[in-house]
Design an enzyme around this catalytic site. Structure first.
Site, PDB file in Angstrom:
ATOM      1  NE  ARG A  38      -4.222  -1.739   1.637  1.00  0.00           N
ATOM      2  CZ  ARG A  38      -5.157  -2.208   2.439  1.00  0.00           C
ATOM      3  NH1 ARG A  38      -5.095  -2.002   3.734  1.00  0.00           N
ATOM      4  NH2 ARG A  38      -6.177  -2.879   1.952  1.00  0.00           N
ATOM      5  CE  LYS A 202     -22.948 -16.402   5.399  1.00  0.00           C
ATOM      6  NZ  LYS A 202     -23.143 -15.606   6.603  1.00  0.00           N
ATOM      7  N   GLY A 355     -10.335  -7.610  -1.821  1.00  0.00           N
ATOM      8  CA  GLY A 355     -10.607  -8.634  -0.817  1.00  0.00           C
ATOM      9  C   GLY A 355     -10.118  -9.996  -1.249  1.00  0.00           C
ATOM     10  N   GLY A 378     -14.574  -3.838   0.423  1.00  0.00           N
ATOM     11  CA  GLY A 378     -15.939  -3.307   0.563  1.00  0.00           C
ATOM     12  C   GLY A 378     -16.247  -2.260  -0.501  1.00  0.00           C
TER      13      GLY A 378
HETATM   14  P1  AMP Z   1     -16.688 -13.801   0.108  1.00  0.00           P
HETATM   15  O1  AMP Z   1     -16.047 -12.976   1.199  1.00  0.00           O
HETATM   16  O2  AMP Z   1     -18.157 -13.920   0.214  1.00  0.00           O
HETATM   17  O3  AMP Z   1     -16.193 -13.424  -1.267  1.00  0.00           O
HETATM   18  O4  AMP Z   1     -16.182 -15.277   0.393  1.00  0.00           O
HETATM   19  C1  AMP Z   1     -14.871 -15.699   0.269  1.00  0.00           C
HETATM   20  C2  AMP Z   1     -14.728 -17.013   0.969  1.00  0.00           C
HETATM   21  O5  AMP Z   1     -15.619 -17.949   0.393  1.00  0.00           O
HETATM   22  C3  AMP Z   1     -13.343 -17.613   0.861  1.00  0.00           C
HETATM   23  O6  AMP Z   1     -12.756 -17.626   2.127  1.00  0.00           O
HETATM   24  C4  AMP Z   1     -13.610 -19.032   0.364  1.00  0.00           C
HETATM   25  O7  AMP Z   1     -12.868 -20.010   1.053  1.00  0.00           O
HETATM   26  C5  AMP Z   1     -15.093 -19.224   0.627  1.00  0.00           C
HETATM   27  N1  AMP Z   1     -15.680 -20.238  -0.242  1.00  0.00           N
HETATM   28  C6  AMP Z   1     -15.637 -20.305  -1.568  1.00  0.00           C
HETATM   29  N2  AMP Z   1     -16.232 -21.433  -2.009  1.00  0.00           N
HETATM   30  C7  AMP Z   1     -16.670 -22.090  -0.927  1.00  0.00           C
HETATM   31  C8  AMP Z   1     -17.339 -23.326  -0.720  1.00  0.00           C
HETATM   32  N3  AMP Z   1     -17.663 -24.099  -1.747  1.00  0.00           N
HETATM   33  N4  AMP Z   1     -17.627 -23.684   0.538  1.00  0.00           N
HETATM   34  C9  AMP Z   1     -17.262 -22.898   1.577  1.00  0.00           C
HETATM   35  N5  AMP Z   1     -16.628 -21.720   1.449  1.00  0.00           N
HETATM   36  C10 AMP Z   1     -16.328 -21.325   0.220  1.00  0.00           C
END
Ligand code: AMP
Length: 398
Positions: A38, A202, A355, A378
């Site tokens: 950064r 999610k 992220g 974010g």
């Molecule tokens: P997000 O912050 O919503 O973009 O989520 C990122 C996280 O989703 C990462 O830490 C991944 O390990 C997790 N992730 C991706 N695919 C899966 C999966 N099939 N089951 C559980 N976690 C997952």
């Protein structure tokens, strides 16, 4: 309509006091900076202001001191390292109230091309509340304001938004400009075909992004933990995979919306499953609708990799947010890596959200192969949701 903000190239800062909001929120262990990306990323804007003869007053937050002057979150180590990186002294104004007697005296004594760094802006409780007193304090130090901190652009704080109410000229730095060019303008007016890839844990956290992108893309690819809610919505078993029961209906609606808009919505056609959430669990690959009880989906399968990479390879604009699987465990990183590999090769603009997607691309060694990797988690998500970011909106239009 595109975003057209004034930048450091549009102003004359010679002899002026320039307050430059940077993102120096670096990881520190025992006062040592463990990742200086950064700081390095902030140099082009700082060097430009120095060479134009500005009197450069840098500021940033670091961690979450919550209004307390916590010594372990002081920016002093950043001033020291920046001095080395710039090859000139960056004087540190060690005021617990950020704009105190040290800062005022240092600014008073500045000559053209000098640089000082203020203390952690979050030592002041008003910072994150966009309070008037601290915004005025910051503005009292400067004639011109430059915002180069994209990571906080989705928040209205004193040091990126409040201060601009009391300064005549507010512009963006090079880092912010790049984020606006890609996450804002390229996504708003994409060269087609335009493909978006969404993954991560999610569905619920990505709803506004799905909604916004469905109005813009030619193809929407859904992988990662999100995909199981789509599968379950069709009555397919998902075992112990991530599932948001409450969003099954929403998933079906999005599929209908995609159809109505002529968007290709792709979800995985096979899955790498494990009998435990660990890298060393037993692993199998199963087709769609075949995840047995006691197993969970941890990555997209090889056929899905092929389906997705085929859909991407002729794209002219790709935006990606969220990994295809649990890429932190090497046995479940193949889907994410396949996307990286394809993006690295295509003849188009590749835009990676901040992220987890950014760390996946960097950790897997594809960091220098993408057109743009966002520096804000974010903030990049909110940009992709089509929201106006307060930190961007506050800068003067061209
Ligand atoms: P997000 O912050 O919503 O973009 O989520 C990122 C996280 O989703 C990462 O830490 C991944 O390990 C997790 N992730 C991706 N695919 C899966 C999966 N099939 N089951 C559980 N976690 C997952």
């Amino acid at each position: 309509m595109g975003l057209n903000k004034k930048t450091v190239d549009d102003i004359n800062v010679k002899g002026k006091r320039v307050l430059c909001r940077c993102d120096f929120n670096v990881p520190l262990i025992d006062g040592k900076i463990t990742d200086e990306n950064r700081l390095v990323a902030a140099l082009p804007t700082i060097k430009k202001l120095i060479s134009d003869g500005g009197r450069v007053i840098l500021c940033s937050h670091l961690g979450k001191p919550k209004g307390e002057p916590l010594p372990e979150l002081s920016l002093a180590p950043v001033a020291k390292r920046l001095s080395e990186l710039l090859g000139q002294e960056v004087k540190f104004a060690a005021d617990p109230e950020v704009v105190g007697k040290n800062a005022k005296a240092a600014v008073e004594a500045m000559k053209d091309g000098d640089v000082i760094l203020l203390e952690n802006t979050r030592y002041r409780a008003e910072e994150t509340k966009n309070g008037e007193a601290f915004s005025k304090d910051l503005a009292s130090l400067c004639d011109v304001f430059v915002n180069d901190a994209f990571g906080t652009a989705h928040r209205a704080h004193c040091s990126n938004v409040g201060v601009t109410a009391y300064v005549d000229t507010s512009v963006v730095g090079y880092l912010m400009q790049k984020e606006i060019d890609f996450l804002g303008n390229a996504v708003e007016n994409p060269v087609r075909p335009f493909v978006a890839i969404l993954g991560g844990a999610k569905v619920s956290s990505k709803i506004p992004v799905i909604e916004n992108l469905l109005d813009k893309v030619d193809t929407l690819i859904i992988g990662g933990g999100m995909a199981y809610t789509f599968m379950a919505a069709h009555g397919e078993p998902v075992g112990n995979s991530l599932l948001e029961e409450d969003y099954k209906e929403y998933a079906l609606k999005m599929e209908e919306k995609a159809k109505a808009k002529g968007v290709d919505l792709l979800i995985p056609i096979d899955t790498v499953i494990g009998d435990d959430f660990s890298n060393d669990c037993n692993i199998r690959v199963v087709g769609r609708g075949e995840i047995p009880d006691g197993w969970e989906g941890l990555d997209i399968g090889p056929k899905s990799c092929e389906l997705f990479t085929d859909a991407i390879k002729n794209a002219k604009t790709v935006v990606w947010n969220g990994p295809m699987g649990c890429f932190e465990m090497p046995n479940f990183a193949k889907g994410t890596e396949a996307i990286c590999e394809t993006l690295a090769e295509i003849d188009g603009t590749t835009i990676i959200g901040g992220g987890d997607s950014a760390s996946a691309v960097n950790n897997l060694g594809y960091g220098n192969k993408m057109t743009h990797i966002s520096t804000g988690g974010g903030a990049s998500l909110e940009f992709l949701e089509g929201k106006e970011l307060p930190g961007v909106a506050a800068a003067n239009d061209k």
